[in-house]
Write an enzyme that holds these catalytic residues in place. Sequence first.
Site, short mmCIF file in Angstrom:
data_model
loop_
_atom_site.label_atom_id
_atom_site.label_comp_id
_atom_site.label_asym_id
_atom_site.label_seq_id
_atom_site.Cartn_x
_atom_site.Cartn_y
_atom_site.Cartn_z
N ASN A 14 0.96 -0.86 -0.36
CA ASN A 14 0.31 0.05 0.13
C ASN A 14 0.73 1.52 -0.35
OD1 ASN A 14 -2.39 -1.14 -0.03
ND2 ASN A 14 -2.25 -2.02 2.76
N ARG A 21 -3.85 7.77 -0.27
CA ARG A 21 -3.61 7.17 0.80
C ARG A 21 -3.92 7.98 1.93
NH1 ARG A 21 -0.44 2.82 3.54
NH2 ARG A 21 -2.01 1.52 4.96
N HIS A 84 3.50 -6.06 10.68
CA HIS A 84 1.83 -6.75 12.11
C HIS A 84 1.70 -8.47 12.26
CE1 HIS A 84 2.26 -2.53 12.95
NE2 HIS A 84 1.63 -2.37 11.26
N ASP A 91 12.29 -13.80 8.83
CA ASP A 91 12.58 -15.08 9.15
C ASP A 91 13.70 -14.83 7.76
OD1 ASP A 91 11.22 -16.91 10.86
OD2 ASP A 91 10.26 -17.82 9.40
N GLU A 102 14.12 -0.51 10.88
CA GLU A 102 12.55 -0.58 10.26
C GLU A 102 11.88 1.03 10.22
OE1 GLU A 102 8.31 -2.63 12.75
OE2 GLU A 102 10.41 -2.98 13.23
N ILE A 105 6.62 5.43 8.74
CA ILE A 105 5.92 6.69 8.41
C ILE A 105 4.80 7.55 9.64
CG2 ILE A 105 4.38 8.55 6.82
CD1 ILE A 105 5.59 7.19 4.44
N SER A 106 4.10 6.76 9.78
CA SER A 106 3.68 7.26 10.75
C SER A 106 3.84 6.20 11.68
CB SER A 106 1.48 6.32 11.36
OG SER A 106 1.50 5.13 11.07
N ARG A 115 -1.22 -2.39 15.57
CA ARG A 115 -0.04 -1.93 15.21
C ARG A 115 1.11 -1.78 16.06
NH1 ARG A 115 -1.77 -0.23 10.01
NH2 ARG A 115 -3.96 0.18 9.33
#
Length: 156
Positions: A14, A21, A84, A91, A102, A105-106, A115
């Site tokens: 996404n 979005r 999630h 793995d 990692e 954005i949010s 989340r």
Amino acid sequence: MGNKFQILLINGPNLNLLGTRETKIYGTETLFQIIKKTKHIAQRLNVELYDFQSNAEHKIVEKIHESKNLKIEFILINPGAFAHTSISIRDALLAIQIPFFEIHISNIFSRENFRSHSWISDISNGIISGFGSDGYIWALHTSVNMLLKKNKYNDK
């Protein structure tokens, strides 16, 4: 600076819809704009930044596997919702033993409860969450600093 560092930027599901979005959460910048800006900075930092985006979990796993053969030295990954749900991405990252950050954005910890758990956070070298597209730039700068320190200590 010597040889260029090889860094891979992976974006999950996404994220190809960024810019349209849920703009109140993710902003109006497109993924193309974020990558262009990050690559511009990477060039100034003597980094060869490769990018990859997929909505398919198996394609991300395959790209992670491939990164070993590509001599990737660091991975920046925004796994999106796969953070999630995906044990296979976890793995794959464990199998290749390439350091990674990692990125989200949010702020995943201030959203829905599901989340707040990521299957890759505990094996990452760090998490950047909640700073918008700036998180990509911070991850890039910090990964380069880590690689420079590693090279400095390995040269002694």
